[in-house]
Design a protein around this motif. Structure first.
Motif, short mmCIF file in Angstrom:
data_model
loop_
_atom_site.label_atom_id
_atom_site.label_comp_id
_atom_site.label_asym_id
_atom_site.label_seq_id
_atom_site.Cartn_x
_atom_site.Cartn_y
_atom_site.Cartn_z
N SER A 17 -36.14 -1.83 -21.91
CA SER A 17 -35.09 -0.96 -21.37
C SER A 17 -33.73 -1.40 -21.87
CB SER A 17 -35.10 -1.02 -19.85
OG SER A 17 -34.67 -2.30 -19.44
N MET A 18 -32.78 -0.52 -21.70
CA MET A 18 -31.37 -0.83 -22.01
C MET A 18 -30.96 -2.12 -21.31
SD MET A 18 -28.83 0.88 -23.48
CE MET A 18 -27.07 1.02 -23.46
N LYS A 19 -31.34 -2.20 -20.04
CA LYS A 19 -30.95 -3.36 -19.23
C LYS A 19 -31.54 -4.63 -19.80
CE LYS A 19 -30.75 -4.78 -14.42
NZ LYS A 19 -31.17 -4.53 -13.05
N ALA A 20 -32.81 -4.57 -20.20
CA ALA A 20 -33.48 -5.76 -20.74
C ALA A 20 -32.82 -6.22 -22.03
CB ALA A 20 -34.96 -5.43 -20.99
N ILE A 21 -32.49 -5.27 -22.89
CA ILE A 21 -31.87 -5.65 -24.17
C ILE A 21 -30.45 -6.16 -23.93
CG2 ILE A 21 -31.16 -4.82 -26.46
CD1 ILE A 21 -33.41 -2.71 -26.24
N ALA A 22 -29.72 -5.47 -23.02
CA ALA A 22 -28.32 -5.84 -22.77
C ALA A 22 -28.21 -7.23 -22.15
CB ALA A 22 -27.67 -4.80 -21.87
N GLY A 23 -29.25 -7.63 -21.41
CA GLY A 23 -29.19 -8.93 -20.73
C GLY A 23 -29.49 -10.10 -21.65
N LYS A 24 -29.93 -9.83 -22.85
CA LYS A 24 -30.33 -10.93 -23.74
C LYS A 24 -29.66 -10.84 -25.09
CE LYS A 24 -34.77 -11.65 -21.57
NZ LYS A 24 -36.16 -11.23 -21.55
N THR A 25 -28.43 -10.38 -25.11
CA THR A 25 -27.78 -10.15 -26.39
C THR A 25 -27.52 -11.45 -27.15
OG1 THR A 25 -25.67 -10.12 -25.24
CG2 THR A 25 -26.67 -7.98 -25.75
N ALA A 26 -27.34 -12.55 -26.40
CA ALA A 26 -27.03 -13.81 -27.07
C ALA A 26 -28.17 -14.22 -28.01
CB ALA A 26 -26.78 -14.90 -26.03
N LYS A 27 -29.38 -13.76 -27.67
CA LYS A 27 -30.54 -14.15 -28.50
C LYS A 27 -30.82 -13.15 -29.61
CE LYS A 27 -32.81 -16.64 -24.80
NZ LYS A 27 -33.69 -16.45 -23.64
N THR A 28 -30.13 -12.00 -29.59
CA THR A 28 -30.47 -10.96 -30.57
C THR A 28 -29.31 -10.60 -31.49
OG1 THR A 28 -29.92 -9.24 -28.96
CG2 THR A 28 -32.24 -9.90 -29.11
N GLY A 29 -28.22 -11.37 -31.42
CA GLY A 29 -27.13 -11.08 -32.36
C GLY A 29 -25.78 -10.86 -31.72
N GLY A 30 -25.68 -11.14 -30.43
CA GLY A 30 -24.37 -11.04 -29.79
C GLY A 30 -24.14 -9.70 -29.13
N PRO A 31 -22.92 -9.50 -28.60
CA PRO A 31 -22.61 -8.30 -27.82
C PRO A 31 -22.89 -7.02 -28.61
CG PRO A 31 -20.81 -9.87 -27.72
CD PRO A 31 -21.76 -10.39 -28.75
N ILE A 32 -23.23 -5.97 -27.84
CA ILE A 32 -23.53 -4.69 -28.47
C ILE A 32 -22.37 -3.75 -28.22
CG2 ILE A 32 -25.16 -2.76 -28.58
CD1 ILE A 32 -27.23 -4.66 -27.27
N ALA A 33 -21.74 -3.34 -29.29
CA ALA A 33 -20.60 -2.42 -29.18
C ALA A 33 -20.37 -1.78 -30.53
CB ALA A 33 -19.33 -3.16 -28.74
N ALA A 34 -19.77 -0.61 -30.51
CA ALA A 34 -19.43 0.04 -31.78
C ALA A 34 -18.16 0.85 -31.59
CB ALA A 34 -20.56 0.96 -32.22
N GLU A 35 -17.32 0.82 -32.59
CA GLU A 35 -16.12 1.65 -32.57
C GLU A 35 -16.15 2.53 -33.81
OE1 GLU A 35 -12.41 -0.19 -31.56
OE2 GLU A 35 -11.21 1.37 -32.55
N VAL A 36 -15.79 3.78 -33.62
CA VAL A 36 -15.77 4.71 -34.76
C VAL A 36 -14.39 5.36 -34.84
CG1 VAL A 36 -16.65 6.91 -35.63
CG2 VAL A 36 -18.24 5.16 -34.79
N SER A 37 -13.81 5.32 -36.02
CA SER A 37 -12.58 6.07 -36.28
C SER A 37 -12.93 7.09 -37.35
CB SER A 37 -11.48 5.13 -36.78
OG SER A 37 -11.05 4.29 -35.71
N LEU A 38 -12.53 8.33 -37.12
CA LEU A 38 -12.89 9.36 -38.09
C LEU A 38 -11.82 10.44 -38.16
CD1 LEU A 38 -13.72 11.64 -35.93
CD2 LEU A 38 -16.01 10.73 -36.10
#
Lengths: 288, 756
Positions: B583-604
């Motif tokens: 789930s989203m929650k499961a992935i979000a709770g373990k970001t340190a082990k999968t590559g750090g915080p999850i975020a994206a910014e888009v400028s277009l």
């Protein structure tokens, strides 16, 4: 920098002394719905505000001698909820209840509306048509004055600087009597009358009008009592000829200005239309 | 780009009607608007304004005011950077900064009553007010001109002695009030008129009208000792405020941080600055934060209304109703400085119709009125009033149903507009058909009533936008938008993110960021935010989904192609792997082990905004003895692409219609002989109140979603103010028995026409 002193005297005598002591720098406040707006806009700069609402009798309605005595600072909302008053004087109450919004109705009063002395004041033509009398107190005592004698011009009254309008007296009502008030505004509320008309009348058992008073707002520097317009209805059943005669008298009495709220020509035309409609509403109510 | 990534029938959030995320704060009074912000040591700023319509400033003596205890700073235009120059992108137009500066604080001359002359900052509002009285301005009063055609006359008082009409060759020999002449057209108009079976013509006038936003302009500005400054204000674009203030005060952009407050209405009127550079100049002078809040009177006197206009229109048509040619001349008030939306009037006037030959001329005219600002489909409603009235005349002359006449002439995909664009993804025909089939149009007109119909067009724009999507540690999501929310855009941003991420709307919150917290964005205007910023939100959410899938694949040690993201859950489609969905929650709770915080910014820079079309029908009655109009029934249909949040789209249609009805019936700037505004208050500037209007019924046409937007959105906010002027006046004209050509159709004006 100057502040404003707020006084809330508990008697008319105290209020009168405060007025005298202020030497012209005080303003009386009933609901404050005109005064506070004027102060915020810089058009009124009193040093003292004297709130009248704590004086016994200034707020409230009582029946007396078949008529009513209404405290000058009684709110429009309270007037609208008084069943007997509304039944006897539907025109006065509908006029008072047109002032401002629901929120403003919680404060706005007949005394304030009259003494603010706007020619467009909604309740004043209705009170004049009703033959209402003002109870005015000053250092010399109490006097009674017809409502139509109070306004002297825009923002001016005939009250002396140390006099206070305490109450209105509405007379006892003969059978088959009623009244009505109509105004023209471009919107449906939150607006100021371009023209206002109050009509009060009494019919006899045969449906013939035996007393009538017609009053106009916003067509002259003060609200007007048009005696000839009332007289045109007396002795008639408000047939077309009588109404035409009344309209002619109304038209004759109008001396409006042209301004942002309407042209003189428009105001005069509409005054006639509203007078006819108000007279017919009053007649229907009297017959009901 | 997002082409073809259209959501289908299985949309779960888009198209629903969740409660708006800013709603509770707004109805409970907790929302912080421009005037609600306070800082320790904050001063009150007030503006000294011109009492004259036109005057030369001989001198400004501030000595007495400076001596008043409590006065901390006084500024005049001398405190602005005299070199302020260049242009700034301002919503639907460019703004010449020299003129924006001279509008914020007059330079040399005052050009309208209420024009700012000086400003004071003091410890208390009462002291600031007293100081204003002590500032002594000596004026040499000049002749003034208010009316647009009088301003164009050869002997008119000239506002700017360096203004030579642009667009005229050879260049005029003398200065005038005509800032520019615009010409647009195609085809052989003379031939069209020569061959015409029927010709209609008319001359139309509209009054200047104000946007009437309920929140007056307000800001707090705080200058830092090192020059780094912060501005809190209510505007339609924090980046726009930053750019304009930086130009006027000659500062680097990065030294100014603009924090957008909640906004109490803008309608285009908050796509410029009035107070912010003044407040910051005061703060710079005394080192303390300064707050300035306009009164309602100041809003009417000195912030932008939109142009009043004088318009001549002439149509040539065949006897079957096909319009073959048209001529039109528009004269628009610009206010004291050039820049009326007259060119937009020319572009939109005939945009609903496929007319072969067009000759359109527009004049941008200055006069001693406040400088106009954008107002909801700037320039279009007036031009549409003239054109839709003329088309109504044509329908009457030919005895045709007004919808059928419009259907015959309606633009369809592939048609060329007069300004060169090709019509795409349009649903004007469907919108006309929907009105024709509506319960309203199918109901006979009531006794004593009349019905009016009109159509309208607005471009809608895209442009530069930025947005970010942050996955919170608990699996919720924060959407960071770059645009102040004037019409429910936080709801639509959150909904599009939730849809893309497969989350319930309650798990997505949306915030509007300051200029340092998100990439650049154009202002909230042009009906662009749900389209352009929405596109940035969706693309950022798509990046987040891709990242979530990558992390799931990494956890499962499978090919990312075997990861499916649906309903906020990653599932492995590889039959060889025996793994539980993440789930989203499961992935979000373990970001340190999968590559750090999850975020994206888009400028277009969003391209492919689709135009919108509206068709309105209005039933009304008039008191024949007083001329007072009552609108009985009103229906607005609009081509909306796909409605992200249908209730807020309906709200836009209703709001636009309400403002347009006010424009038609009662709103106007009233000037006296001395050039002073006589109705600078909501009492005498008569916008409709709730009880003046019936329920505005709406029909959303969703048959043509915009394929250039991930969820098919088209701009919706501006179209609905375009048709009402003519929809109302076409009905009024029917009852009066003659063409009403002048707005507003106030009771006195209508009665005078009826009695003629």
């Amino acid at each position: 920098m100057s502040g404003v002193d707020y006084l809330a005297p508990a008697s008319v005598a105290d209020a009168v002394s405060a007025l005298r002591a202020s030497a012209g720098s005080a303003r009386l406040m009933a609901g404050g719905t005109d005064l506070l707006v004027q102060m915020r806009g810089g058009r009124a700069k009193p040093q003292v505000v004297i709130d009248l609402k704590r004086i016994p009798g200034l707020v409230g309605i009582r029946c007396e001698g078949g008529g009513f005595v209404i405290g000058g600072a009684t709110s429009g909302a309270a007037l609208g909820e008084h069943v007997a008053l509304k039944a006897a004087w539907p025109g006065v109450i509908e006029a008072a209840n047109l002032i401002g919004s629901t929120q403003v109705q919680g404060r706005a009063s007949l005394g304030g509306n009259l003494c603010n002395a706007s020619p467009a004041a909604d309740s004043v033509p209705a009170l004049i048509a009703a033959g209402a009398v003002c109870i005015i107190e000053g250092p010399a005592g109490v006097r009674a004055v017809q409502v139509e004698k109070v306004q002297a011009g825009p923002g001016k009254t005939t009250l002396a600087a140390d006099e206070i309008l305490v109450a209105f007296r509405l007379p006892a009502r003969p059978a088959r009597s009623s009244d009505a008030y109509l105004r023209l505004i471009p919107r449906t509320e939150m607006d100021i009358a371009v023209v206002g008309v109050g009509v009060s009348l009494t019919l006899d058992a045969g449906g013939v009008c035996n007393a009538a008073r017609v009053s106009l707002g916003a067509v002259a520097p003060t609200c007007l009592l048009v005696e000839a317009a009332g007289a045109a209805l007396v002795g008639t059943t408000l047939d077309d000829a009588a109404l035409a005669k009344m309209e002619a008298a109304v038209s004759e009495a109008c001396r409006p200005i042209s301004d942002k709220r309407g042209t003189a020509e428009y105001r005069t035309k509409v005054a006639c239309v509203l007078a006819r409609r108000a007279a017919l509403i009053a007649k229907d109510r009297a017959n009901a | 780009m997002s082409d073809g990534n259209q959501g289908g029938v299985d949309l779960k959030v888009v198209g629903q009607r969740p409660i708006r995320p800013d709603g509770v704060d707004k109805v409970t009074g907790r929302a912080q608007f421009g005037a609600d912000f306070h800082l320790p040591g904050m001063l009150t700023g007030r503006i000294k304004r011109s009492p004259y319509a036109h005057a030369r400033i001989v001198s400004i003596d501030t000595r007495a005011a400076e001596k008043l205890p409590g006065v901390k700073a006084i500024v005049t235009s001398a405190d602005f950077d005299a070199g302020a120059a260049g242009e700034v992108e301002a919503g639907e137009s460019h703004a010449a900064m020299k003129e924006v500066a001279a509008n914020c604080l007059a330079h040399g001359k005052v050009l309208y009553q209420g024009h700012a002359v000086a400003a004071v900052a003091a410890t208390l509002p009462e002291i600031a007010a007293e100081a204003l009285d002590l500032i002594e301005v000596t004026y040499e009063v000049l002749p003034h001109v208010i009316d647009v055609e009088e301003a164009m006359a050869a002997d008119a008082p000239v506002l700017h002695d360096d203004m030579y009409t642009k667009g005229v060759t050879p260049k005029p020999g003398k200065a005038s009030n005509v800032a520019a002449k615009h010409v647009m057209g195609r085809g052989d108009v003379a031939a069209a008129f020569k061959a015409a079976g029927v010709i209609v013509e008319g001359r139309y006038e509209t009054a200047a009208v104000h946007q009437g936003y309920i929140e007056p302009h307000a800001c707090v500005a705080s200058w830092g000792a090192d020059g780094q400054s912060t501005i809190w204000c209510s505007s339609q674009g924090q980046f726009l405020v930053r750019a304009m203030v930086a130009k006027i005060l000659n500062m680097p952009l990065s030294d100014i941080k603009v924090i957008p407050a909640e906004i109490g209405g803008g309608f285009g009127g908050k796509t410029t600055v009035y107070l912010e550079p003044v407040a910051l100049a005061l703060s710079r002078k005394c080192g303390r934060p300064v707050k300035i809040v306009m009164s309602r009177e100041e809003v009417f006197l000195a912030s932008g209304p939109t142009s009043g206009a004088v318009m001549d229109v002439r149509l040539a048509a065949r006897m079957d109703g096909k319009i073959t040619g048209a001529e039109m001349t528009l004269k628009y008030q610009a206010g004291a400085f050039q820049g009326s939306p007259v060119n937009l009037g020319l572009m939109t006037a005939f945009a609903c119709y496929d007319v072969e030959a067009l000759a359109l001329t527009g004049y941008d005219v200055v006069s001693n009125r406040p400088k106009v600002a954008a107002y909801r489909a700037p320039g279009a409603p007036m031009a549409a009033f003239a054109v839709e009235s003329a088309i109504d005349d044509l329908a009457l002359k030919l005895g045709m149903d007004p919808i059928n006449l419009r259907l015959l002439n309606a633009v369809r995909d592939g048609a060329k507009t007069v300004y060169g664009a090709t019509v795409r993804y349009s649903a004007l025909v469907e919108t006309l058909e929907a009105i024709k089939a509506s319960p309203h149009y199918q109901t006979p007109v009531g006794k004593g009533q009349a019905r009016g119909v009109a159509a309208g067009f607005w471009f809608n724009v895209g442009g530069e936008s930025s947005a970010a999507v942050h996955v919170d540690e608990d699996g919720g999501v924060t959407v960071v938008s770059s645009n102040p929310d004037i019409g429910g855009s936080r709801a639509s941003m959150a909904m599009m993110a939730a849809e893309t991420l497969g989350l319930p709307i309650e798990r997505v919150r949306c915030t509007v960021a300051d200029t340092t917290s998100i990439g650049y964005s154009g202002s909230t205007g042009g009906s662009r935010v749900t389209f352009a910023t929405g596109m940035a939100v969706v693309e950022a959410a798509q990046k987040v989904v891709a990242d979530l899938k990558r992390r799931a694949a990494q956890t499962w040690e499978c090919d990312i192609a075997m990861v499916e993201w649906k309903d906020g859950v990653a599932t492995c489609t590889d039959p060889a792997k025996d793994v539980k969905p993440l789930s989203m929650k499961a992935i979000a709770g373990k970001t340190a082990k999968t590559g750090g915080p999850i975020a994206a910014e888009v400028s277009l820079n969003a391209q492919g905004a689709a135009a919108g079309f509206g068709v309105h029908v209005c039933d009304l009655e008039i008191d024949p003895e007083t001329g007072r109009t009552t609108v009985i029934r009103y229906t607005a249909a609009q081509d909306v692409g796909r409605a992200i949040h249908p209730a807020y789209v309906e709200g836009q249609l209703q709001g636009g219609a309400a403002q347009g009805i006010g424009w038609a019936l009662n709103e106007e700037y009233v000037y006296g002989k001395s050039g002073l505004l006589e109705n600078a208050s909501f009492l005498d500037y008569r916008m409709p109140v709730a009880s003046d209007l019936p329920m505005i019924d709406t029909i959303l046409i969703e048959t043509k979603p915009n394929p250039r937007h991930p969820y098919g959105a088209k701009g919706v906010g501006e179209v609905p103010i375009v048709p009402p002027l003519a929809a109302v006046s076409n009905a009024v004209s029917r009852i009066v028995g003659k063409r009403m050509t002048s707005l507003p159709m106030s009771p006195a004006k209508v009665l005078a026409e009826m009695d003629k």
